[in-house]
Each structure stands twice: as structure tokens, then as C-alpha cells.
Design an enzyme around this catalytic site. Structure first.
Site, short mmCIF file in Angstrom:
data_model
loop_
_atom_site.label_atom_id
_atom_site.label_comp_id
_atom_site.label_asym_id
_atom_site.label_seq_id
_atom_site.Cartn_x
_atom_site.Cartn_y
_atom_site.Cartn_z
CG ASP A 8 -1.65 1.28 1.31
OD1 ASP A 8 -1.62 1.99 0.37
OD2 ASP A 8 -2.59 1.62 2.51
CE LYS A 76 -2.46 6.90 -3.35
NZ LYS A 76 -2.55 5.88 -1.99
CD GLU A 153 -4.57 3.09 -2.60
OE1 GLU A 153 -5.93 3.60 -1.96
OE2 GLU A 153 -4.15 3.69 -2.24
CG ASP A 177 -9.71 3.69 1.61
OD1 ASP A 177 -8.65 4.25 2.08
OD2 ASP A 177 -9.19 2.71 0.19
#
Length: 304
Positions: A8, A76, A153, A177
Site C-alpha cells: 500500500d 502521491k 485499494e 476508504d
């Protein structure tokens, strides 16, 4: 057994997992004994850097030589961009090269205790564009990883839940999430370990860091009301805001003590205060869930 890992690569924290001898996924601790590694890189000179907890601590006093140097500038969040450049010690770094350093740290920590990695699966937000997915794969390649697959994810979370659940899952599920920097919602049809992702929705720049920033802005506003001065961010950092945010999950209020050249103030922030300033952010996530439900013509009571 082949050494296949799951990674992750998070906005704020990253983690590595493997399948244990019982066939269950488990987090692998990093070299410092933690389950998660801060996605922070500190440069101490040309081609000299550290990744993880130490880099995160140093980002308070050495922000200009860190990525991110400020909240919202995490690598990211810029994956897939050809324009974003981090220039430190006269060297140019990209979101891909920064992500590669983070992945390299994860890889080295794993291999030091578990041997060479054969292949890896890396997760990305469901709303990542193709450019961002390709950038993630490139970062993994630069880190020396053989990437078997890039998966969403929420999909990974659904697979993990189905494997770890003590009861067989059956029905439609919403995977909510809310990460450090991105929000994803997926709706899945699950029958045991057979999983079909029906739809996904999300907000690319919405996560825990945005809640931290909202708390910083609230504290700064209260500080100015009490002292008449602007709050210097050095005296109420993103790390302290993160700690206070966590405190407000357990307690109805928290006391923020500021001692700075601009003034001294003891500021009480209640959970209600905090929830009010983050309400618009939470609403964005709720709206994404509603969009996903509407797309499938589903009502909340049709979710298992």
C-alpha cells in the site's frame, strides 16, 4: 513458497503485507518495528536521504529539504503529473522518483528479514487515472520490484476482508476508504471469496491530511482572536494537528497550548468545533457514496 508481497503506497503512510503460513494476509513490520512507514523523504545532501519516521520528524525543522515540504504536496497527490518537480540540493526529483525511494525503503526492510521478493502487487486509489497508475508502476520498477499487478485499494480491502472474516460474506458491500490523501468508495458483490466490483467513485484530493489542515486553520483563527497575531506554523505543526485530531476521536475536547514569539495562548477545541470545520470535507465523501449508489440504482437499505 514464493515471496509475493502486497504494498500500500499511501499518501501519508505506506505498508507491506504477505500471506502467512496459515494463508492469511498480515502486515510485515519495518526496520523500526512499525506496521506502517511514513511516506516522507528527507534529503540531507546530494544523493543522501532518509525515508520514514525520522524523515517525518525532521520535516518540522527541515521542511525545505523534505517531500512533502508542506501538507498537500505529497508525491502521491502528483502521480501522473509531468509538471511537478521537487528541487532539493540542486537536484530535481519527481513524484515517481520520490515514490521509488519510499518503495525502496519498504523493499529493503522486508528483504532484510524475509529474503528476496519474487513479485509484488501494488494498490492505487480507484480514481487514479491511467497516467497515475503507469507512474506508480514506473516507481516500483525503479525501486527494483517486479510488479505482478496494480489493483484498486478498495478491491484489495474487500479481498482481505473476505479472507479474514470468520463468516462467509454474502451480498452487496460498500467499501469506504478515507485515506491520508485520497478518498475511495467501491460497491462490491461478494459471495465468499468471489468478488465483483460493481462501481467505484472517489475524490482524488481528500483525506486525513485535509482534516489536519482544517484543524490548523481553526487553531490559527482562535489564536488570532486571542492575540491579534498570525500563528507561525512552526508552533503548531501538521504533526501536532494530527495528534490532536486523534485525541478528538477519543475525547470531547483537547487543549492546544501555543507558546510563540507572536503570543501565548491556551485554546480549547471541542469535538463539535472540529466536526463543524470538517463538515464540508465529510460531505464530499458522502456525496461520492451517493453517486456510486445512484449509478447502480441502489438504496442504502439494499447494502448488506
Amino acid at each position: 513458497m514464493a515471496n509475493i508481497i502486497g504494498i500500500d503506497l499511501g499518501t501519508t503512510y505506506s505498508a507491506v503485507a504477505k500471506i502467512n503460513n496459515s494463508g492469511k494476509p498480515e502486515i510485515v513490520k519495518n526496520a523500526q518495528g512499525g506496521n506502517i512507514t511514513p511516506s516522507v523523504v528527507e534529503f540531507t545532501g546530494k544523493e543522501k536521504y532518509s525515508v520514514g519516521a525520522t524523515a517525518k520528524k525532521m520535516s518540522i525543522v527541515n521542511a525545505k529539504n523534505c517531500v512533502p515540504s508542506n501538507p498537500g504536496d505529497e508525491a502521491k497527490r502528483h502521480m501522473g503529473s509531468t509538471e511537478k518537480i521537487y528541487e532539493i540540493f540542486d537536484e530535481k526529483h519527481t513524484p515517481v522518483s520520490i515514490s521509488a525511494l519510499i518503495l525502496k525503503k519498504l523493499k529493503e526492510d522486508f528483504e532484510n528479514e524475509n529474503g528476496a521478493i519474487d513479485s509484488a502487487v501494488v494498490t492505487v486509489p480507484a480514481n487514479f487515472a491511467n497516467e497515475a497508475r503507469e507512474a506508480t508502476a514506473e516507481a516500483a520498477k525503479l525501486a527494483g520490484l517486479n510488479v505482478e499487478n496494480i489493483i484498486n485499494e478498495p478491491t484489495a480491502a474487500t479481498f482481505a476482508c473476505s479472507v479474514l472474516s470468520s463468516e462467509e460474506l454474502s451480498g452487496k458491500y460498500v467499501i469506504y476508504d478515507f485515506g491520508g490523501g485520497t478518498f475511495d468508495c467501491s460497491i462490491a458483490e461478494v459471495q465468499g471469496q468471489d468478488i465483483e466490483i460493481l462501481t467505484s467513485e472517489g475524490v482524488q484530493k481528500l483525506g486525513g491530511k485535509d482534516l489536519d489542515l482544517a484543524l490548523i486553520n481553526l487553531v490559527a483563527k482562535r489564536f488570532k482572536e486571542e492575540t491579534g497575531k498570525n500563528l507561525n506554523s512552526k508552533f503548531y505543526s501538521i504533526l501536532k494537528a494530527e495528534e490532536d485530531k486523534k485525541t478528538l476521536s477519543d475525547r470531547a475536547s483537547t487543549l492546544v497550548s501555543i507558546q510563540s514569539p507572536e503570543g501565548i495562548a491556551d485554546i480549547t477545541i471541542t469535538r463539535d468545533d472540529f466536526e463543524e470545520v470538517i463538515s464540508s470535507l465529510v460531505l464530499q465523501a458522502e456525496m461520492a457514496v451517493e453517486v456510486a449508489l445512484d449509478r447502480l440504482d441502489l438504496k442504502p437499505d439494499q447494502i448488506t
